[in-house]
Design a protein around this motif. Structure first.
Motif, PDB file in Angstrom:
ATOM      1  N   VAL A   5       0.862  -1.185   0.000  1.00 46.08           N
ATOM      2  CA  VAL A   5       0.000   0.000   0.000  1.00 46.08           C
ATOM      3  C   VAL A   5       0.898   1.234   0.000  1.00 46.08           C
ATOM      4  O   VAL A   5       1.672   1.446   0.931  1.00 46.08           O
ATOM      5  CB  VAL A   5      -0.930   0.019   1.222  1.00 46.08           C
ATOM      6  CG1 VAL A   5      -1.789   1.283   1.215  1.00 46.08           C
ATOM      7  CG2 VAL A   5      -1.806  -1.222   1.244  1.00 46.08           C
ATOM      8  N   MET A  15     -10.336   0.314  -8.668  1.00 39.53           N
ATOM      9  CA  MET A  15     -11.142   0.034  -7.477  1.00 39.53           C
ATOM     10  C   MET A  15     -11.786   1.320  -6.979  1.00 39.53           C
ATOM     11  O   MET A  15     -11.102   2.323  -6.771  1.00 39.53           O
ATOM     12  CB  MET A  15     -10.254  -0.572  -6.386  1.00 39.53           C
ATOM     13  CG  MET A  15     -10.988  -0.895  -5.089  1.00 39.53           C
ATOM     14  SD  MET A  15      -9.921  -1.742  -3.897  1.00 39.53           S
ATOM     15  CE  MET A  15      -8.663  -0.469  -3.597  1.00 39.53           C
ATOM     16  N   ASN A  39     -13.504   4.053  -4.400  1.00 36.62           N
ATOM     17  CA  ASN A  39     -13.322   4.373  -2.989  1.00 36.62           C
ATOM     18  C   ASN A  39     -14.593   5.010  -2.443  1.00 36.62           C
ATOM     19  O   ASN A  39     -15.618   5.015  -3.112  1.00 36.62           O
ATOM     20  CB  ASN A  39     -12.101   5.284  -2.781  1.00 36.62           C
ATOM     21  CG  ASN A  39     -12.152   6.515  -3.671  1.00 36.62           C
ATOM     22  OD1 ASN A  39     -13.227   7.038  -3.944  1.00 36.62           O
ATOM     23  ND2 ASN A  39     -10.996   6.983  -4.126  1.00 36.62           N
ATOM     24  N   VAL A  85      -5.293  -0.681  -8.932  1.00 30.32           N
ATOM     25  CA  VAL A  85      -4.788  -1.840  -8.207  1.00 30.32           C
ATOM     26  C   VAL A  85      -4.071  -2.738  -9.206  1.00 30.32           C
ATOM     27  O   VAL A  85      -4.645  -3.123 -10.233  1.00 30.32           O
ATOM     28  CB  VAL A  85      -5.927  -2.620  -7.507  1.00 30.32           C
ATOM     29  CG1 VAL A  85      -5.369  -3.842  -6.795  1.00 30.32           C
ATOM     30  CG2 VAL A  85      -6.659  -1.719  -6.527  1.00 30.32           C
ATOM     31  N   GLN A 111      -1.354  -1.114  -4.202  1.00 33.32           N
ATOM     32  CA  GLN A 111      -2.438  -0.139  -4.079  1.00 33.32           C
ATOM     33  C   GLN A 111      -1.853   1.262  -3.921  1.00 33.32           C
ATOM     34  O   GLN A 111      -0.745   1.432  -3.418  1.00 33.32           O
ATOM     35  CB  GLN A 111      -3.320  -0.456  -2.867  1.00 33.32           C
ATOM     36  CG  GLN A 111      -3.923  -1.845  -2.881  1.00 33.32           C
ATOM     37  CD  GLN A 111      -4.727  -2.096  -1.624  1.00 33.32           C
ATOM     38  OE1 GLN A 111      -5.503  -1.253  -1.200  1.00 33.32           O
ATOM     39  NE2 GLN A 111      -4.540  -3.256  -1.016  1.00 33.32           N
ATOM     40  N   ASP A 171      -9.233  -0.542   1.267  1.00 34.75           N
ATOM     41  CA  ASP A 171      -9.547  -1.390   0.118  1.00 34.75           C
ATOM     42  C   ASP A 171     -10.765  -2.240   0.437  1.00 34.75           C
ATOM     43  O   ASP A 171     -11.399  -2.082   1.485  1.00 34.75           O
ATOM     44  CB  ASP A 171      -8.348  -2.281  -0.258  1.00 34.75           C
ATOM     45  CG  ASP A 171      -7.840  -3.115   0.910  1.00 34.75           C
ATOM     46  OD1 ASP A 171      -8.684  -3.609   1.689  1.00 34.75           O
ATOM     47  OD2 ASP A 171      -6.615  -3.275   1.057  1.00 34.75           O
ATOM     48  N   ILE A 177     -12.948  -6.772  -6.053  1.00 29.47           N
ATOM     49  CA  ILE A 177     -12.886  -5.446  -6.678  1.00 29.47           C
ATOM     50  C   ILE A 177     -14.115  -5.218  -7.546  1.00 29.47           C
ATOM     51  O   ILE A 177     -14.728  -4.144  -7.512  1.00 29.47           O
ATOM     52  CB  ILE A 177     -11.590  -5.313  -7.504  1.00 29.47           C
ATOM     53  CG1 ILE A 177     -10.372  -5.297  -6.574  1.00 29.47           C
ATOM     54  CG2 ILE A 177     -11.619  -4.048  -8.355  1.00 29.47           C
ATOM     55  CD1 ILE A 177      -9.049  -5.295  -7.311  1.00 29.47           C
TER      56      ILE A 177
END
Length: 368
Positions: A69, A116, A118, A128, A141, A146, A178
């Motif tokens: 991340v 992806m 948010n 991603v 990421q 996530d 996802i």
């Protein structure tokens, strides 16, 4: 609106002519944080916040999932890539987060790029990157947060399928998570459209309704474009001839493909609803405008004969000069007669309008 577009459009960080495979990170990106899962049917181990050198070695006995991340440190990113022998071109796509969803096949691994959603109010999609190897899955990421928490919880249970199968099934589970994360986003936009629908036909609906519909339609177009690309990615995975994907995983990917098709259809339906609401709003505005114009026209029409009568008897012709010059002006009841005449004409016209249904009709009462 301009800030909205700047957030949705991600500029390229590499200049034209930059050598392929050059790693240029965003200075504002968070530093990489590494979490590792290693599991098989019997055991599962997790390590959080480790360095690249602390990543456990790969083994045929366990599946390794490394989740990174943050993309703010080129040295850490390159160190992780060296551990998994990631190609420079693929690594360049990892740090340049404007990539379209795609699937690329390398000699010993598959590279998948997905978008992806948010929790923001706009269709801001995070990139991603997923690398699938023989016994590992490597995910990258942009920032924390996530949709993988259910998978982490499933990894803690021995009875879950993800614990009983290889790395390819874990990659499928991540891709499925996802894709499914778009459904809550679609629900949220549906609720916003329902709220706008209640406002469209109200008397106080203003230009903000049009702005909201335009923003939602633009977001839905972005989301639809992304899900359409995801559909192509999943179909490419299903059609690839690679030993990394087992028959079990390919079977489950068919379900993911169905979800992408369903999302595309739902986003198209929501966009059509936006267009219908825009047409409904314009029709409601037109009806309200017509009602106002009708009232003003009726008032003006009633006063036309009244103005004629008042103008006729307002002419200054002297009766003394000729007995033909308005003898009514010398009559004792001349003024009351003019008032009664004008009132009778106005009443007759109102009655005529009422009988024709131009005023006092049910249709007029139902209009907002």
């Amino acid at each position: 609106m301009a800030n909205r577009l700047r957030r949705l459009i991600r500029p390229r960080r590499s200049r034209p002519g930059t050598a392929p495979g050059t790693i240029l990170v965003d200075k504002n990106a968070p530093p990489p944080s590494i979490d590792v899962f290693q599991f098989n049917r019997d055991n599962v181990d997790r390590a959080e916040g480790i360095s690249p050198s602390e990543i456990p070695p790969l083994s045929d006995d366990v599946v390794t999932w490394v989740n990174v991340v943050g993309l703010g440190d080129a040295h850490v990113i390159e160190a992780i890539a060296d551990r998994f022998d990631i190609h420079d071109l693929a690594l360049e796509d990892v740090v340049n987060t404007h990539q379209r969803p795609k699937m690329e096949q390398y000699s010993d691994h598959l590279y998948v790029v997905l978008r992806m959603p948010n929790d923001s109010d706009i269709a801001d999609l995070e990139q991603v990157s997923i690398f699938l190897g023989k016994n590992y899955v490597l995910t990258w990421q942009e920032a924390d947060g996530d949709c993988f928490q259910p998978i982490r919880e499933r990894l803690q249970s021995k009875t879950r399928l993800v614990r009983k199968h290889g790395a390819d099934f874990l990659a499928y589970a991540l891709i499925d998570s996802i894709i499914d994360s778009f459904f809550p986003v679609l629900t949220r936009y549906g609720e916003r459209l329902d709220a706008i629908e209640d406002r469209v036909t109200s008397a106080n609906a203003g230009y903000s309704v049009v702005q909201s519909l335009h923003q939602i339609r633009s977001d839905l177009r972005t989301l639809r474009r992304s899900t359409w690309a995801h559909r192509d990615v999943v179909r490419n995975l299903m059609s690839t001839e690679d030993d990394l994907l087992t028959e079990m995983t390919l079977l489950h990917l068919r379900d993911v493909s169905d979800h992408t098709v369903q999302l595309v259809e739902l986003f198209e339906s929501s966009r059509d609803s936006c267009s219908d609401l825009q047409d409904l709003y314009m029709s409601a505005v037109s009806l309200r405008t017509n009602e106002v114009m009708k009232v003003l026209t009726i008032i003006a029409t009633i006063f036309i004969p009244l103005g004629f009568i008042a103008g006729l008897y307002g002419m200054n012709f002297s009766y003394d000069a000729s007995p033909l010059n308005m003898p009514e002006t010398q009559w004792y009841f001349g003024y009351p007669m003019a008032i009664v005449l004008m009132g009778s004409v106005a009443f007759a016209m109102l009655a005529f309008f009422y009988r024709r249904g131009w005023i006092g009709s049910d249709n007029g009462k139902d209009l907002p």
